[in-house]
Design an enzyme around this catalytic site. Structure first.
Site, PDB file in Angstrom:
ATOM      1  N   THR A  34       0.905  -1.267   0.128  1.00  0.00           N
ATOM      2  CA  THR A  34       0.050   0.174   0.030  1.00  0.00           C
ATOM      3  C   THR A  34       1.011   1.349   0.006  1.00  0.00           C
ATOM      4  OG1 THR A  34      -0.135  -0.020   2.457  1.00  0.00           O
ATOM      5  CG2 THR A  34      -1.758  -1.017   1.163  1.00  0.00           C
ATOM      6  N   ASP A  35       0.056   2.285  -0.487  1.00  0.00           N
ATOM      7  CA  ASP A  35       0.877   3.585  -0.527  1.00  0.00           C
ATOM      8  C   ASP A  35       0.387   4.440   1.103  1.00  0.00           C
ATOM      9  OD1 ASP A  35      -1.681   4.725  -0.707  1.00  0.00           O
ATOM     10  OD2 ASP A  35      -1.343   5.313  -3.029  1.00  0.00           O
ATOM     11  N   PHE A  36       0.920   5.742   1.049  1.00  0.00           N
ATOM     12  CA  PHE A  36       0.552   6.251   2.398  1.00  0.00           C
ATOM     13  C   PHE A  36      -0.815   6.538   2.697  1.00  0.00           C
ATOM     14  CE2 PHE A  36       0.054   9.502  -0.987  1.00  0.00           C
ATOM     15  CZ  PHE A  36      -0.651  10.429  -0.289  1.00  0.00           C
ATOM     16  N   SER A  37      -1.866   6.331   1.376  1.00  0.00           N
ATOM     17  CA  SER A  37      -3.097   6.481   1.968  1.00  0.00           C
ATOM     18  C   SER A  37      -3.898   5.215   2.221  1.00  0.00           C
ATOM     19  CB  SER A  37      -3.819   6.984   0.482  1.00  0.00           C
ATOM     20  OG  SER A  37      -3.983   6.064  -0.649  1.00  0.00           O
ATOM     21  N   ILE A  39      -4.189   2.280   0.222  1.00  0.00           N
ATOM     22  CA  ILE A  39      -4.573   1.570  -0.881  1.00  0.00           C
ATOM     23  C   ILE A  39      -3.461   0.936  -1.623  1.00  0.00           C
ATOM     24  CG2 ILE A  39      -6.803   2.817  -0.920  1.00  0.00           C
ATOM     25  CD1 ILE A  39      -5.535   4.446  -3.494  1.00  0.00           C
TER      26      ILE A  39
END
Length: 159
Positions: A34-37, A39
């Site tokens: 996942t990325d920082f958000s 997702i």
């Protein structure tokens, strides 16, 4: 405690399955995907699809490493169209469904769909060419084209 003594022999890597001319490969979204958000980072969908394609070839009896080491060649993705439909999130259970759509002398076209439950979240059309060690197209091994032909998807069937 030395955990390297008496290792369990029943733990093996996950493998997908071929059923009704489709290959099914389950995977889980890990934090690192996942990325920082929170997702799944867009490039990781490609990794899920690559793992599923590699497993499909393995399930069909194609030893890519042996072919490469014998200087016969290897598959390389030469064209890919992907559509992102909905985001995958941390700890989602995903299912990658792969179907052989077209078979040519030196390439294969594979359709892939990523599902989360009964929701389609991504789809792709992938063309992989069989290339010599110097990067030139080469006819696929006959046994491999026969294996692909046995599972080529019927365009008239429902998914």
């Amino acid at each position: 405690m030395d955990v390297t003594n008496n290792l369990p022999s029943d733990i093996t890597p996950h493998e997908g399955q071929i059923r009704d001319r489709h290959h099914y490969f389950a995977c889980r979204v890990y934090y690192e995907d996942t990325d920082f958000s929170g997702i799944v980072y867009h490039a990781n969908y490609l990794r899920y699809m690559e793992r599923a394609r590699s497993d499909m070839l393995h399930q069909l009896g194609m030893d890519q490493r042996a072919a490469f080491e014998a200087d016969e060649g290897a598959y390389a993705v030469v064209d890919m169209h992907i559509k992102y439909i909905a985001p995958a999130k941390f700890q989602d259970n995903l299912l990658v469904i792969s179907s052989v759509k077209k078979l040519r002398k030196a390439s294969v076209e594979i359709e892939q769909i990523i599902m989360r439950g009964d929701e389609k979240i991504a789809s792709a059309s992938v063309q992989a060419a069989f290339l010599t060690p110097t990067g030139r197209p080469r006819r696929q091994p006959e046994a491999w084209t026969k294996a692909f032909a046995a599972v080529i998807a019927d365009d008239n069937e429902q998914k």
